[in-house]
Write an enzyme that holds these catalytic residues in place. Structure first.
Site, PDB file in Angstrom:
ATOM      1  N   ARG A  79      40.265  -9.364 -17.919  1.00 27.02           N
ATOM      2  CA  ARG A  79      39.076  -9.815 -18.631  1.00 27.02           C
ATOM      3  C   ARG A  79      38.692 -11.194 -18.113  1.00 27.02           C
ATOM      4  O   ARG A  79      39.574 -12.005 -17.771  1.00 27.02           O
ATOM      5  CB  ARG A  79      39.311  -9.842 -20.137  1.00 27.02           C
ATOM      6  CG  ARG A  79      39.524  -8.450 -20.741  1.00 27.02           C
ATOM      7  CD  ARG A  79      39.632  -8.514 -22.252  1.00 27.02           C
ATOM      8  NE  ARG A  79      39.945  -7.207 -22.822  1.00 27.02           N
ATOM      9  CZ  ARG A  79      39.044  -6.300 -23.197  1.00 27.02           C
ATOM     10  NH1 ARG A  79      37.756  -6.593 -23.056  1.00 27.02           N
ATOM     11  NH2 ARG A  79      39.410  -5.146 -23.709  1.00 27.02           N
ATOM     12  N   HIS A 115      33.645  -0.696 -25.672  1.00 27.87           N
ATOM     13  CA  HIS A 115      32.373  -0.773 -26.388  1.00 27.87           C
ATOM     14  C   HIS A 115      31.293   0.004 -25.645  1.00 27.87           C
ATOM     15  O   HIS A 115      30.528   0.759 -26.258  1.00 27.87           O
ATOM     16  CB  HIS A 115      31.944  -2.232 -26.557  1.00 27.87           C
ATOM     17  CG  HIS A 115      32.621  -2.948 -27.676  1.00 27.87           C
ATOM     18  ND1 HIS A 115      33.984  -3.167 -27.713  1.00 27.87           N
ATOM     19  CD2 HIS A 115      32.118  -3.501 -28.816  1.00 27.87           C
ATOM     20  CE1 HIS A 115      34.295  -3.826 -28.821  1.00 27.87           C
ATOM     21  NE2 HIS A 115      33.179  -4.034 -29.511  1.00 27.87           N
ATOM     22  N   HIS A 174      34.097  -8.913 -20.581  1.00 36.97           N
ATOM     23  CA  HIS A 174      34.096  -7.868 -19.554  1.00 36.97           C
ATOM     24  C   HIS A 174      33.372  -8.353 -18.307  1.00 36.97           C
ATOM     25  O   HIS A 174      32.433  -9.152 -18.396  1.00 36.97           O
ATOM     26  CB  HIS A 174      33.403  -6.598 -20.050  1.00 36.97           C
ATOM     27  CG  HIS A 174      34.225  -5.772 -20.981  1.00 36.97           C
ATOM     28  ND1 HIS A 174      35.401  -5.151 -20.597  1.00 36.97           N
ATOM     29  CD2 HIS A 174      34.052  -5.458 -22.280  1.00 36.97           C
ATOM     30  CE1 HIS A 174      35.905  -4.498 -21.627  1.00 36.97           C
ATOM     31  NE2 HIS A 174      35.115  -4.664 -22.654  1.00 36.97           N
TER      32      HIS A 174
END
Length: 355
Positions: A79, A115, A174
């Site tokens: 990340r 997500h 992200h």
């Protein structure tokens, strides 16, 4: 890969610098893409309108998130908020400064984006379900309306997916390639379930067997790699180390928390659909009434919002997982069986009094 990451950092810096005015909107879109909204908002609405679509939505969400977990464990995706602190590609330790937000510090690996994957798969189900009603129109004017509706709904779909992707990149949780991969992986999972009608007639035994398979496979995969000294929870200490605020670290974002939450939802759906309460209420004469469906939607959405106030203790990890499973199972069970049964009983009592 370092080049891909460094280019992604430049994009994140650009977004955080030039899109500051849209910060509230982007944070909101990140919440819109939260997979938990599938169970608390989208599912209760669609299940009462169309049980086939609602059932498919849970299956797609659960299987999609399970694949997301496996892919995360295989791809070992970093990340941005921690990668930028540990990489050695910047000279003289002059690493770029990325702003963090309360929803930045996800603890699982980053690729593909959960997500983006959850948002694309559930919105794909909703759009195709809505279009299935218009495709039946036969006359010329109706066909034109169908094409317009098709263009409108798919435009909405891509606007939402792009907004969710930008929001996830903006908050530095992200890299761009991770959200793109998530969107297309979600679409593939949703499309696969367009051709899997067997889930609509699955018995409780099928639900239990599916749950056991998903859990045993994920746990076995984790344990086998741990034996060969590969820790699939490597991302958790990185998140704790580089998160700007320790209070932003949430056990609910760990890989196994998502797995347990989804297995609970699938079990609750199976329990509800195969219950006598569901057969009595949703298969009875009241189920065809618009008033019955509207009351079920309103009651389901209201009750599920109350579930958000139920805070699960986090001091013991295993207790958290058990209670999270139970809470997640209670949500679809409430939507599928408890609420329709109560509404059905209320309407039946009212009809008897009027007669």
């Amino acid at each position: 890969m370092d080049l891909l990451h460094s280019n992604g950092i430049l994009i994140i810096q650009h977004l955080q610098r030039d899109y500051r005015a849209y910060q509230d909107f982007l944070n909101f879109m990140s919440h819109v893409g939260d997979p938990r909204n599938i169970f608390s908002i989208y599912f209760p609405f669609w299940f009462q309108l169309n049980q086939v679509v609602g059932t498919k939505m849970i299956w797609v969400a659960v299987i999609g998130d399970w694949f997301n977990l496996i892919f995360k464990w295989i791809l070992f995706g970093h990340r941005p908020y921690w990668w930028v602190q540990e990489t050695m590609i910047y000279p003289n330790q002059s690493s770029p400064c990325l702003e963090q937000f309360p929803i930045t510090c996800e603890t699982g690996p980053g690729s593909p984006s959960g997500h983006a994957m959850g948002s694309s798969c559930v919105w794909y189900v909703m759009v195709t379900a809505a279009l299935s009603y218009t495709v039946r129109w036969k006359d010329r004017s109706a066909a034109t309306l169908h094409r317009l509706t098709w263009s409108f709904l798919w435009s909405i779909f891509w606007i939402i997916q792009i907004s969710v992707c930008i929001s996830r990149v903006f908050i530095a949780t992200h890299f761009p390639h991770q959200v793109i991969l998530g969107v297309f992986a979600g679409i593939l999972v949703a499309e696969a379930f367009e051709h899997t009608p067997a889930i609509q007639t699955a018995s409780l035994r099928v639900y239990i067997k599916t749950n056991l398979f998903l859990f045993i496979f994920a746990l076995g995969f984790y344990l086998v790699l741990k034996v060969v000294d590969i820790d699939l929870l490597w991302s958790v200490p990185k998140a704790k180390k580089w998160c700007a605020n320790p209070d932003w670290i949430n056990i609910d974002t760990t890989p196994f928390a998502g797995l347990v939450r989804n297995l609970g939802a699938l079990f609750g759906l199976g329990l509800g659909i195969n219950s006598e309460m569901f057969i009595t209420s949703c298969k009875g004469k009241n189920s065809c009434k618009i008033s019955f469906r509207i009351l079920c939607i309103a009651a389901s959405l209201a009750i599920l919002q109350l579930y958000n106030f139920v805070k699960i203790p986090t001091h013991t990890e295993y207790l958290f997982y058990i209670l999270s499973f139970c809470k997640s199972a209670a949500m679809p069970l409430t939507v599928v069986a408890l609420v329709p049964y109560c509404v059905h009983s209320l309407m039946r009592t009212t009809e008897k009094k009027l007669n």
